[in-house]
Design a protein around this motif. Sequence first.
Motif, PDB file in Angstrom:
ATOM      1  N   LYS A 213       0.154  -0.622   3.407  1.00 38.93           N
ATOM      2  CA  LYS A 213       0.768  -0.693   4.534  1.00 38.93           C
ATOM      3  C   LYS A 213      -0.270  -0.691   5.735  1.00 38.93           C
ATOM      4  CE  LYS A 213       4.842  -3.702   3.432  1.00 38.93           C
ATOM      5  NZ  LYS A 213       4.574  -5.005   3.461  1.00 38.93           N
ATOM      6  N   PRO A 214      -0.768  -0.877   6.374  1.00 41.15           N
ATOM      7  CA  PRO A 214      -1.948  -0.337   6.911  1.00 41.15           C
ATOM      8  C   PRO A 214      -1.587  -0.362   8.650  1.00 41.15           C
ATOM      9  CG  PRO A 214      -3.304  -2.712   6.722  1.00 41.15           C
ATOM     10  CD  PRO A 214      -1.568  -2.788   5.672  1.00 41.15           C
ATOM     11  N   LEU A 219       1.526   4.107   1.739  1.00 42.52           N
ATOM     12  CA  LEU A 219       1.467   4.283   0.510  1.00 42.52           C
ATOM     13  C   LEU A 219       3.200   3.667   0.240  1.00 42.52           C
ATOM     14  CD1 LEU A 219      -0.669   2.938  -1.626  1.00 42.52           C
ATOM     15  CD2 LEU A 219      -0.206   5.184  -2.374  1.00 42.52           C
ATOM     16  N   PHE A 220       3.421   2.066  -0.235  1.00 46.82           N
ATOM     17  CA  PHE A 220       5.076   2.026  -1.258  1.00 46.82           C
ATOM     18  C   PHE A 220       4.696   1.890  -2.790  1.00 46.82           C
ATOM     19  CE2 PHE A 220       5.224   1.124   2.829  1.00 46.82           C
ATOM     20  CZ  PHE A 220       6.454   2.266   3.623  1.00 46.82           C
ATOM     21  N   TYR A 221       5.456   2.470  -3.678  1.00 49.99           N
ATOM     22  CA  TYR A 221       4.963   2.488  -4.998  1.00 49.99           C
ATOM     23  C   TYR A 221       6.061   2.899  -5.345  1.00 49.99           C
ATOM     24  CZ  TYR A 221       4.713   7.323  -4.467  1.00 49.99           C
ATOM     25  OH  TYR A 221       5.095   9.375  -3.883  1.00 49.99           O
ATOM     26  N   SER A 222       5.771   2.160  -7.002  1.00 49.28           N
ATOM     27  CA  SER A 222       7.523   2.368  -7.900  1.00 49.28           C
ATOM     28  C   SER A 222       6.339   2.678  -9.380  1.00 49.28           C
ATOM     29  CB  SER A 222       7.928   0.952  -8.101  1.00 49.28           C
ATOM     30  OG  SER A 222       8.629   0.814  -6.866  1.00 49.28           O
ATOM     31  N   SER A 223       7.487   3.169 -10.663  1.00 46.90           N
ATOM     32  CA  SER A 223       6.014   3.149 -11.586  1.00 46.90           C
ATOM     33  C   SER A 223       8.029   2.786 -12.794  1.00 46.90           C
ATOM     34  CB  SER A 223       6.291   4.648 -11.780  1.00 46.90           C
ATOM     35  OG  SER A 223       5.489   4.648 -12.752  1.00 46.90           O
ATOM     36  N   TYR A 260       9.350   4.628  -3.847  1.00 52.26           N
ATOM     37  CA  TYR A 260       8.687   6.080  -3.039  1.00 52.26           C
ATOM     38  C   TYR A 260       8.238   5.341  -1.668  1.00 52.26           C
ATOM     39  CZ  TYR A 260      10.854   7.455  -7.205  1.00 52.26           C
ATOM     40  OH  TYR A 260      11.571   8.364  -8.739  1.00 52.26           O
ATOM     41  N   GLU A 261       7.584   6.889  -1.168  1.00 53.87           N
ATOM     42  CA  GLU A 261       6.914   6.770  -0.446  1.00 53.87           C
ATOM     43  C   GLU A 261       5.495   7.658   0.058  1.00 53.87           C
ATOM     44  OE1 GLU A 261       9.410   5.373   2.964  1.00 53.87           O
ATOM     45  OE2 GLU A 261       8.178   6.532   4.012  1.00 53.87           O
ATOM     46  N   LEU A 262       4.189   7.851   0.107  1.00 54.77           N
ATOM     47  CA  LEU A 262       3.200   8.352   0.545  1.00 54.77           C
ATOM     48  C   LEU A 262       2.455   8.206   1.589  1.00 54.77           C
ATOM     49  CD1 LEU A 262       2.024   9.369  -2.393  1.00 54.77           C
ATOM     50  CD2 LEU A 262       1.370  10.684  -0.927  1.00 54.77           C
ATOM     51  N   GLU A 263       2.562   8.940   2.641  1.00 54.06           N
ATOM     52  CA  GLU A 263       1.655   8.897   4.248  1.00 54.06           C
ATOM     53  C   GLU A 263       0.161   9.460   3.910  1.00 54.06           C
ATOM     54  OE1 GLU A 263       4.179   9.989   8.161  1.00 54.06           O
ATOM     55  OE2 GLU A 263       1.729  10.204   8.917  1.00 54.06           O
ATOM     56  N   LEU A 264      -1.210   8.414   4.306  1.00 54.93           N
ATOM     57  CA  LEU A 264      -2.467   8.387   3.993  1.00 54.93           C
ATOM     58  C   LEU A 264      -2.878   8.910   5.267  1.00 54.93           C
ATOM     59  CD1 LEU A 264      -3.769   6.290   1.447  1.00 54.93           C
ATOM     60  CD2 LEU A 264      -2.057   7.754   0.948  1.00 54.93           C
ATOM     61  N   ASN A 265      -3.447  10.180   5.409  1.00 55.19           N
ATOM     62  CA  ASN A 265      -4.736  10.502   6.551  1.00 55.19           C
ATOM     63  C   ASN A 265      -5.202  10.046   6.782  1.00 55.19           C
ATOM     64  OD1 ASN A 265      -2.164  11.334   8.538  1.00 55.19           O
ATOM     65  ND2 ASN A 265      -1.821  13.245   6.955  1.00 55.19           N
ATOM     66  N   LYS A 266      -6.560  10.334   6.772  1.00 57.75           N
ATOM     67  CA  LYS A 266      -8.066  10.020   6.844  1.00 57.75           C
ATOM     68  C   LYS A 266      -8.670  10.872   5.782  1.00 57.75           C
ATOM     69  CE  LYS A 266     -11.913  10.628   9.487  1.00 57.75           C
ATOM     70  NZ  LYS A 266     -13.178  11.398   8.906  1.00 57.75           N
TER      71      LYS A 266
END
Lengths: 336, 133
Positions: A213-214, A219-223, A260-266
């Motif tokens: 999601k910009p 980043l949301f994810y599942s496995s 799950y989620e993860l925050e992405l930085n530059k």
Amino acid sequence: MDTKDLDARSYTDLLKGYIKTQDERALYGAEQISKSFIKNNILPEEIVNLHIQALLEIYPDLHELIQPSMNFLLEAMISYGLAHQEYQQLREKQLELRSEIHLAARMQQILLQSEIPQTDDLDIGVISVPANQMNGDYHHFVRGKDGSINIAIADIIGKGIPAALSMSMIKYAMDSFPESEMSTNAILKSLNRVVERNVDPSMFITMFYATYKPDSGKLFYSSAGHEPGFFYSSKANRFKEIEAKGLVLGVKPDTTYSQYELELNKDDMVILLTDGVTECRKGDQFIERDEVLEVIRTYMHLPAQEIVNRVYRHFERIQNFQLKDDFTLVILKKVV
Amino acid sequence: MGSQSYVTIMKEWDIVAARQMGRDIAKNLGFGTVDQARITTAISELARNIHLYAGEGKVCFEIVESLEHKGIRVLATDNGPGIRDLSQVMEDGFTTSGGLGAGLPGVKRLMDDFDIESEVGKGTKITTTKWVR
């Protein structure tokens, strides 16, 4: 004179010459004519017959016991002749089959291709190479109305044609979902039901599904039992395994998944892959998962597509250009 | 249509009798050595099939004549179990006895014309012809 008569003539001449001189040159001629026999589909029993005829021409009063002995040899050759013909036919059939599979592989490529979405946020690179002609790995990208980017990467346990056929089914099942409106775990849940109902119980599919999601940079994810990917934190300058629990698709009808989620930085990176990447083999040994990261680190200053290409080339080479398993690698690089 | 003769296949040695009769007819018709050997091998294969799978049957020979040439027609009949999947037994690489080149596809290759009818539980009839070249 057709080639058959021509061969008969030169066979007799060569034999005559050889009996007289017994030199290597005549034997070299025999080698050449042997190749010509093969090329013109002359069967062994016909060669024996040719020999009998040649002998009779050279020695019109051939010993009376020689001829029946040659006839005996001729009889003994019949089954070899048949085996040879069958072999030829099977070879032709194999060529046909191969070109048919080649067509199917091209069709599969067209069916399953997914364009990399162009965004200002993410630099995306992907490479997917089948070990044989048809690919049992799958990946796709879908952009949502809100600008989100959905990424799926999947692997069928097994490879080759059955795996490839199942892949097409996965694609069409997913096409029917309103992907961008669903959470990642809901997508896996629905897909699990499709797989459980439609795929042979001996076949399993693993999938990693993510939505970027910009707006939030998350980043949301599942496995579903998929080979864990990696997260590279630019700040820490470290790779970390992306942990996510979930059962492989197709085992039980009512499996649920977590998101799950993860925050992405530059300059952070997300690396998604199939086990064809991590189970590359050097000789008899599997490589270590860390080895993949080392190679990525070497090239990570490059654009994402360039990184995946270089990583692929690296592992292709150490495996002597013969992949053991389908190889799929996706890299997302956050650029802003 | 010409004269007809036959050999009843009941035990393994009858295969040899069928070969002998077929070879003699082929020789008299003017077939060359190679074709004689091929016809005989085909007869052998048909007779062996009867012996192995039906237990009992018949191999008949006929001299046939068309406008241009003469030939030998071999008819192998039995009242054995029949063949369920004809396409499968006519496929290359499929043999119950194993190995390349054996079986009915081999017979078909050795001869010029080949036809097979079979009914499960009733028996099998194979008609095959080779023409003098």
